[in-house]
Enzyme design. Structure first.
Site: not given
Lengths: 359, 359, 367
Positions: C89, C226
């Site tokens: 991420h 995320e």
């Protein structure tokens, strides 16, 4: 904005907020909303989970891209969880209440036919010392229907829906207070938007979805399932934003009458936000930018991550005292949101897509 | 004695003792595959769910019960040879004290394809231990136990334990359910009772009125994970989730053992779909099965995940009432199980009248 | 430490993306750097509706061996192998400016998990231009003794950009701007210091793996958001529909002076940490076994991540669609979600080596 338009929004708000319909129990409300949408849409239908779809067909050549609008039709309320000796009702909530706003309030118990009731309270004369300084959690509150226990047991099954009973109240400056502005005001915005789009048709197909069960649980069920079903190319949620109130932090509220609140943050696709701002400026319409650092808390949260991802935005109607019986909005803001949405949608080019192919 | 009961007498002990903590359901998966032999072809999917398709005309009905039961995972072995634990699933730390636990490798030992070893009762040689806790020096009446205070004593000692027990080893309650008067008593009855009822119901079912998909789901105690993916793959028209609900979790108008299965009206993240609830209610009436209403503020089943799959699945919850004992074993009423078998049999032989998905 | 032919870890890239701003919801700058890097190395590259960067790479073509072997294994060289999603991420934790007050002070909210105790006296960079701002704190002289041991709630703090008026502040730093820790990447010995190692090190490991064609078909996804709920991965997994997924993370070390030794794992410098179970998933047993076996065979130092702690994109990917066997491999970092994190650069190379050879193992042995 013609005063005709304001009147009409106020009338819509009065009617639409009066319909019951708590999470999981939207059936009757959905039927009424379908009638309402039929006055402005090309086609109206319901999906399996109960959300209502109202379509405006676009002018572009098929296959046309599809814009999804979402406003939730459920409003917070309660279910009867127990009947006690004396016929008193105990409740469980569907949707988040501050239990401090409940003592003494009138409610409707939606048995067939409905009956009125009140949250019971003890008068100060009879209270123990210090009792008035303690809040009463919902599980200790009860409803009094004023009817005999036998009648209550006969007419009220466990699981019956209960809603706040507060007729709309007109305040100064055209402001209107009623339970259920969250998010029936959003539903009214959608009705008004479709009305405007009929005369200025967009190239895209537009489907306005009155969603179920936004207020309950971790997933906005109606929005999620409708987005999976419709696979839109774009999604815009219309919900209420916190209006200016004493005691609220700066940055957490948007003043009543200051126009649509346009959210910014991870839940918002930056290009849609830019285009909404541009539309607002073209219309000489005031607006505010509403920061949403960790998400918008609206149907857009679940639309965005549905399927393989949908670009989303949120338009907010400033509203004071959310989740009480006196949610207060300015009909002028409702009108503005509709005009903004209609303008944005009618300007959307057929080619606009959110997937950017770099190679 | 009805066929259902005699099935349960052998099924429940066998299924209850099979090794199957969340995410490592190796033993119970094998036991279920054995138990459903002859009913249809059983497949296994990416998350470890067992899926059985019994074809028929009518709506596509998903019947599901989770086969995983609470477990523990070893975070480290301390200097005294005691294995420290993290809890998998909803059982509180206090309830784990005194449990006999069977450990399996992380992924090694036994059948590699299954992803685990075999418990002693399956002929494996995995170590066993008993769960103890670090009692605080001054013990008041309250048993507020922190998970960090738990340990698993395998009797292997400070030198052997670190060699034989690796970080990440997963353990499950080792216990074979037994009948005590009207009650069944055992660890793992949540939800092996549901699994046993489901198998027993299928064995005696005649005249299916739906296209039946049965899923014994994995990883429910980690957040309804297996149920979500299996519902996605099956894409049913309607679903009924079979689980266990504990007395005391339901508020007022509380559920009780011996009053029949519960139909879920509200739990964490779940409200039943009217059409699915109607199916369950009609079946209860048709089978003349006494039933109760389940409303719980905290705690949930796979139902919340199943209903939010794809375009949504109308879902109902049938829950077997159970009682905790304050330790690892829980109690269910034998007659409640029998009534639930009757109810499930009636459900699969009752045509679903709600809207079907478009396929 | 031998790479055994695995690609070299791209430290330069780590430095660049660690320094770049990319709070959850505002990852554009980091994405641009990674897109530029990846463009000529991949077969296709796109930005999905949420802003995640998705790259597909076909495997290196293999010459089929002469048909000497019998049975399935004889065809090992010609097997394409499973479609693997490798994921890291791009977003970091930070702040969002939520209001500009009359006096030019900025109110903010945290994006992602930040301990409020690290905020007083901290310097931030706001926006793409990196306008400097400080989180003010009253000097000790002016704080009553009774207040000294109270933690100031994040909601009561503010950012000072030095503006004298609301207009001046609003012009430079409009509502909605993101702020990141003002940290600059540095190196000494094998230690690397920088912000956002969770998960810029994962992003850099992923980028290093696609320098050349991998052993199996790979879709590399650098996800968004995320830290605010594993959101980008949910949508990306449905788009990619892989056979398997491996998530590359930067995870917290357990090291803590004074704590018993057996409680301090995982350690910085002792190799990538393998997850068995965390709050978001139970790692697929067989996939974990394949990674473990690969580590042993190629003598890559690894350790276990502490079970039951944290959550990653793998949690979402594993339950997308009909389910995807998923695993997590992490570089252990000290002081994640704080201004200056540390990692051992050898662990980053170990992660690249481990994943590379795991892909080879998967090509030969999966399913």
């Amino acid at each position: 904005m013609a005063s005709n338009g304001d009147r009409s929004s106020t009338d819509w708000l009065r009617y639409i907020t009066s319909l019951p319909g708590v999470p999981g129990h939207e059936e009757a409300t959905a039927r009424e909303l379908m009638k309402a949408f039929r006055t402005v849409a090309d086609r109206v239908e319901r999906d399996r989970m109960g959300s209502v779809y109202a379509w405006i067909e676009g002018t572009g050549r098929a296959p046309r891209p599809r814009a999804l609008l979402a406003a939730h039709m459920d409003k917070i309320g309660f279910l009867v969880r127990a009947i006690e000796p004396g016929g008193f009702l105990r409740l469980t909530e569907v949707g988040g209440f501050d239990s401090r706003t409940l003592p003494g309030k009138e409610v409707s118990v939606h048995s067939r036919p409905p009956m009125a009731a009140v949250f019971g309270t003890r008068p100060p004369h009879l209270q123990k010392h210090g009792e008035a300084e303690r809040t009463i959690p919902l599980e200790d509150l009860y409803l009094d229907t004023g009817r005999p226990e036998a009648e209550v047991r006969r007419r009220v099954p466990i699981g019956t829906m209960v809603t706040l009973r507060q007729p709309p109240v007109e305040l100064l400056g055209d402001r209107l207070a009623a339970p259920g502005m969250d998010d029936r005001a959003g539903v009214v915005v959608m009705i008004r938007t479709l009305d405007l789009l009929r005369s200025k048709r967009p190239a895209w197909d537009v489907v306005a979805v009155a969603t179920v069960e936004e207020e309950f649980g971790v997933v906005c069920l109606g929005a999620r399932t409708a987005a999976e079903n419709l696979t839109p190319d774009l999604g815009i949620a219309i919900d209420v934003s916190h209006g200016d109130m004493l005691g609220a932090r700066e940055g957490d509220t948007v003043p009543l009458g200051s126009g649509p609140a346009l959210s910014i943050g991870g839940n918002i696709h930056p290009l849609i936000l830019e285009d909404l701002k541009r539309s607002a400026r073209t219309l000489s319409m005031p607006f505010r930018v509403e920061p949403c650092p960790t998400g918008s808390g609206t149907d857009a949260m679940d639309i965005q991550i549905a399927s393989s991802g949908v670009p989303t935005a949120v338009i907010g109607i400033p509203c004071r005292y959310m989740h009480t019986g006196v949610e207060t909005v300015e009909p002028r803001d409702v009108d503005r949101c509709a005009h903004l949405l209609a303008h944005y949608l009618s300007e959307l080019s057929l080619e606009w897509r959110a997937v950017e192919v770099l190679k | 004695m009805s066929p259902g009961t005699s099935h349960l007498d052998s099924l429940l002990p066998a299924l209850s003792e099979a090794y199957g903590p969340p995410g490592r359901e190796t033993g119970i998966r094998a036991a279920i595959k054995r138990a459903v032999r002859g009913l249809g072809a059983a497949r296994e999917d990416a998350l470890g769910n067992v899926h059985l398709h019994i074809p028929g005309k009518g709506a596509r009905l998903l019947l599901t019960a989770h086969m995983d039961a609470p477990g523990v995972i070893v975070t480290r072995v301390d200097s005294s040879g005691l294995a420290r634990l993290s809890i998998l699933g909803p059982m509180s730390a206090a309830d784990w004290i005194g449990a006999v636990v069977s450990l399996n490798g992380r992924g090694g030992g036994g059948s590699r394809a299954e992803g685990g070893g075999r418990s002693p009762r399956e002929g494996g040689d995995a170590p066993r231990g008993v769960v103890g806790w670090d009692r605080p020096k001054d013990m008041k009446d309250s048993r507020e136990v922190e998970p960090e205070a738990l340990y698993l004593d395998t009797g292997l000692g400070a030198k052997q334990a670190p060699k034989r027990i690796a970080v990440g080893t997963v353990g499950a309650i080792l216990d074979r359910a037994e009948k005590l008067g009207d009650l069944w008593c055992g660890g793992n009855l949540d939800n092996r009772a549901g699994c046993a009822v489901l198998v027993a119901a299928l064995r005696g079912a005649r005249g299916l009125r739906n296209d039946l998909h049965v899923v014994f789901s994995a990883q429910s105690d980690l957040g309804a994970r297996g149920a979500a993916t299996s519902a996605f793959g099956i894409d049913p028209d309607v679903a009924v989730v079979l689980d266990v609900a504990f007395v005391g979790e339901s508020r007022g108008g509380d559920i009780a053992l011996g009053k029949g299965p519960c139909l879920g009206l509200k739990e964490e993240g779940f409200l039943p779909h009217p059409a699915a609830l109607d199916l369950a209610k009609r079946a209860a009436k048709g089978a003349r099965v006494p039933h109760q209403w389940l409303i719980r503020e905290s705690g949930g089943s796979d139902a919340r995940a199943v209903r939010a799959t794809r375009s949504g699945v109308p879902t109902a919850l049938v829950a077997i009432p159970a009682r905790k004992t304050g330790g690892p074993r829980v109690l269910v009423n034998a007659n409640d199980l029998e009534q639930t078998v009757k109810l499930v049999r009636q459900i699969v032989t009752t045509p679903y009248t709600g809207e079907k998905g478009s396929r | 430490m031998s790479r055994n032919g695995a690609p070299v870890f791209q430290e330069r890239l780590l430095e660049t993306i660690s320094n770049a701003p990319g709070v959850s919801g505002g990852e554009e700058a980091v994405r641009a750097i990674l897109a530029e890097y990846a463009r000529d190395k991949v077969d296709s590259l796109e930005v999905d509706p949420m802003g995640s960067l998705v790259a597909r790479i076909e495997p290196a073509p293999r010459r089929a061996r002469s048909a000497r072997g019998t049975g399935a294994r004889g065809n090992g060289a010609a097997r394409k192998g499973p479609h693997v999603m490798l994921c890291a991420h791009m977003d970091e934790v930070g702040l969002m400016v939520t209001a500009v007050e009359k006096e030019g002070r900025l109110r903010f909210r945290r994006v992602g998990g930040i301990d409020p105790r690290i905020l007083p006296g901290q310097v931030f960079r706001i926006g793409i231009e990196g306008t400097h701002a400080v989180v003010g704190a009253l000097p000790p002289h002016l704080v009553p003794r009774t207040e000294r041991d109270k933690v100031t709630a994040a909601d009561d703090l503010y950012l000072d950009v030095g503006a004298r008026s609301q207009e001046e502040a609003e012009e430079r730093v409009p509502v909605g701007s993101y702020a990141v820790f003002d940290t600059t990447y540095e190196a000494w010995g094998t230690t690397r210091k920088g912000k956002a190692f969770d998960d810029r090190v994962g992003c850099a490991v992923l980028a290093s793996l696609i320098q050349r064609r991998p052993p199996v078909p790979v879709t590399a996804v650098w996800t968004v958001q995320e830290e605010v709920g594993l959101r980008g991965a949910a949508a990306a997994a449905r788009r990619v529909q892989p056979d398997l997924a491996i998530v590359l993370e930067g995870t917290a070390s357990g090291e803590s002076p004074g704590a018993p030794p057996d409680e301090q794992y995982p350690y910085m410098g002792r190799g990538p940490a393998l997850t068995v179970q965390d709050r978001s998933l139970m790692v697929h047993a067989r996939l974990l076994g394949a990674i473990e076996d690969t580590a042993k065979r190629h003598r890559v130092l690894t350790q276990w991540k502490r079970p039951g702690v944290g959550g990653t994109d793998a949690g979402r990917i594993a339950i997308s669609g009909s389910g995807v066997p998923s695993a997590v491999v992490s570089v252990v970092c000290r002081y994640i979600h704080a201004p200056a994190a540390y990692l051992d650069v050898r662990d980053a190379q170990r992660a690249v080596t481990l994943i590379w050879h795991t892909l080879e193992t998967l090509r030969k042995e999966w399913p």
